[in-house]
Design an enzyme around this catalytic site. Structure first.
Site, PDB file in Angstrom:
ATOM      1  N   PRO A 197      11.031 -17.645  21.198  1.00 51.99           N
ATOM      2  CA  PRO A 197      10.829 -16.471  20.331  1.00 51.99           C
ATOM      3  C   PRO A 197      10.938 -16.700  18.831  1.00 51.99           C
ATOM      4  CG  PRO A 197      12.999 -16.390  21.320  1.00 51.99           C
ATOM      5  CD  PRO A 197      12.311 -17.585  21.905  1.00 51.99           C
ATOM      6  N   CYS A 198       9.964 -17.410  18.295  1.00 52.71           N
ATOM      7  CA  CYS A 198       9.921 -17.648  16.856  1.00 52.71           C
ATOM      8  C   CYS A 198       9.731 -16.353  16.076  1.00 52.71           C
ATOM      9  CB  CYS A 198       8.827 -18.652  16.518  1.00 52.71           C
ATOM     10  SG  CYS A 198       7.207 -18.236  17.165  1.00 52.71           S
ATOM     11  N   HIS A 199       9.235 -15.317  16.728  1.00 57.85           N
ATOM     12  CA  HIS A 199       9.043 -14.029  16.050  1.00 57.85           C
ATOM     13  C   HIS A 199      10.375 -13.378  15.685  1.00 57.85           C
ATOM     14  CE1 HIS A 199       9.361 -12.997  20.338  1.00 57.85           C
ATOM     15  NE2 HIS A 199       9.866 -11.830  19.942  1.00 57.85           N
TER      16      HIS A 199
END
Length: 176
Positions: free
Chosen positions: A140-142
């Site tokens: 989850p880079c977001h």
């Protein structure tokens, strides 16, 4: 004699924020997730981070498709069930593993992520590794935002990042 290219399989999945691309390997691991609008970037990351590969059409395992569909339908913990692996450097893989420790509904700054991997002064390198993440959403880079709570770049586009964080119930400062 050179090793033959590894076979990877490309599938597509409809999501509320556009068509997603799923790349899996013969063992059923997710190797990439991106958006059709960013397909060139996905191919570039696959080339840079893996030994030679051969990408061909093929259906992703039902476990991966189902977990993604369930996530988008509201079961926010479903992504943790997806088995993934990737190439990249040791540093990149450390960043990507640390991304998976950010709970759903929470965010962290680049500085905070650098601290998590024991390299508090490596904020820029962490940002570059975050941007090179080939497995969006699942890794989850977001969930990485600016120190002031503002949205920062996202390879899938800022509208998607905002949608994903809102979907997960995360707090952030909306762009003006």
């Amino acid at each position: 004699m050179p090793k033959p290219p590894e076979a990877l399989y490309l599938d597509r999945i409809a999501t509320p924020v556009g068509e997603g691309l799923l790349v899996t390997d013969a063992e059923g691991f997710l190797r990439a997730f991106d958006w059709t609008t960013h397909e060139d970037r996905m191919h570039l990351l696959l080339r840079r981070q893996n030994p030679p590969t051969s990408l061909r059409a093929g259906r992703a395992p039902n476990a991966i498709r189902g977990a993604l569909e369930t996530y988008f339908a509201g079961d926010l913990g479903a992504l943790s069930k997806i088995r993934w692996r990737t190439g990249g450097t040791d540093f990149q893989r450390a960043v990507w593993t640390a991304l998976c420790t950010i709970p759903v509904g929470e965010t962290v700054s680049y500085k905070g992520l650098a601290r998590r991997i024991g390299k508090p002064s490596a904020m820029r390198a962490v940002g570059l590794a975050n941007g090179a993440n080939p497995i969006g959403i699942v890794v989850p880079c977001h969930r990485v935002i600016g120190s002031d709570g503002s949205l920062t770049g996202y390879g899938g586009g800022m509208d998607r990042k905002q949608w994903l964080l809102t979907h997960e119930g995360a707090a952030f400062r909306r762009a003006a």
